[in-house]
Design a protein around this motif. Structure first.
Motif, PDB file in Angstrom:
ATOM      1  N   UNK A 123       0.894  -1.021   0.101  1.00  0.00           N
ATOM      2  CA  UNK A 123       0.021  -0.081   0.030  1.00  0.00           C
ATOM      3  C   UNK A 123       1.060   1.208   0.142  1.00  0.00           C
ATOM      4  N   UNK A 124       0.829   2.252  -0.919  1.00  0.00           N
ATOM      5  CA  UNK A 124       1.442   3.248  -0.937  1.00  0.00           C
ATOM      6  C   UNK A 124       0.537   4.497  -1.676  1.00  0.00           C
ATOM      7  N   UNK A 125       0.960   5.788  -1.531  1.00  0.00           N
ATOM      8  CA  UNK A 125       0.228   6.869  -2.141  1.00  0.00           C
ATOM      9  C   UNK A 125       0.675   7.111  -3.537  1.00  0.00           C
ATOM     10  N   UNK A 175       2.150  -2.308 -12.032  1.00  0.00           N
ATOM     11  CA  UNK A 175       2.475  -3.716 -12.103  1.00  0.00           C
ATOM     12  C   UNK A 175       2.632  -4.517 -10.855  1.00  0.00           C
ATOM     13  N   UNK A 176       2.647  -3.611  -9.763  1.00  0.00           N
ATOM     14  CA  UNK A 176       2.963  -4.453  -8.473  1.00  0.00           C
ATOM     15  C   UNK A 176       1.425  -4.742  -8.014  1.00  0.00           C
ATOM     16  N   UNK A 177       1.253  -5.606  -7.159  1.00  0.00           N
ATOM     17  CA  UNK A 177       0.030  -6.108  -6.831  1.00  0.00           C
ATOM     18  C   UNK A 177      -0.182  -5.931  -5.116  1.00  0.00           C
ATOM     19  N   UNK A 178      -0.613  -5.226  -4.619  1.00  0.00           N
ATOM     20  CA  UNK A 178      -0.828  -4.836  -3.355  1.00  0.00           C
ATOM     21  C   UNK A 178      -2.000  -5.718  -2.841  1.00  0.00           C
ATOM     22  N   UNK A 179      -2.176  -5.849  -1.561  1.00  0.00           N
ATOM     23  CA  UNK A 179      -2.954  -6.942  -0.968  1.00  0.00           C
ATOM     24  C   UNK A 179      -4.457  -6.398  -0.511  1.00  0.00           C
ATOM     25  N   UNK A 180      -4.372  -4.943  -0.813  1.00  0.00           N
ATOM     26  CA  UNK A 180      -5.442  -4.195  -0.376  1.00  0.00           C
ATOM     27  C   UNK A 180      -5.698  -3.066  -1.671  1.00  0.00           C
TER      28      UNK A 180
END
Length: 127
Positions: A18-20, A37-42
């Motif tokens: 999770x990032x802004x 292309x990243x896949x945060x869990x939320x």
């Protein structure tokens, strides 16, 4: 980052935490593209107004995403990187350094992406 605001044509965001997104969107020029292309869990929070508002010189931007490409796309990317001398900055670590690496991540003490050298770690542990 202030000096780079509004200067980038595109950004590939590989962060899987999770990032802004607002700071990244601010770096884009008008018509700039942010590719996730990243896949945060939320789900991430996506501020809409910076994508729309052209009068503030921040609008007309595109946010998209993709999973990893196939062999053809991967080879094209490797060829492009080689042709333009594009290299990644990484810090190679052994498996026994993972706990320390996680502590460094938590403290923000990471400049490059960690790459775990599993092959050499396993070879070193064999009798």
């Amino acid at each position: 980052m202030q000096a780079a605001m509004g200067t980038m044509d595109g950004i590939i965001d590989t962060v899987s935490a999770i990032h802004p997104l607002l700071p990244l969107i601010g770096l884009l020029k008008s018509q700039g593209k942010l590719v996730m292309v990243g896949a945060p869990d939320r789900p991430l929070e996506l501020p809409v107004f910076p994508l729309l508002m052209e009068m503030t010189m921040t609008g007309r931007k595109i946010v998209g995403g993709s999973v990893i490409g196939g062999l053809k796309e991967t080879q094209e990317m490797i060829d492009f990187a080689a042709k333009h001398d594009i290299k990644s900055d990484i810090e190679v670590i052994s498996m026994d350094y993972i706990n320390t690496a996680m502590k460094r991540l938590a403290k923000g003490d990471v400049r490059y992406r960690f790459v775990i050298d599993i092959g050499n770690t396993l070879a070193a542990s064999k009798p």
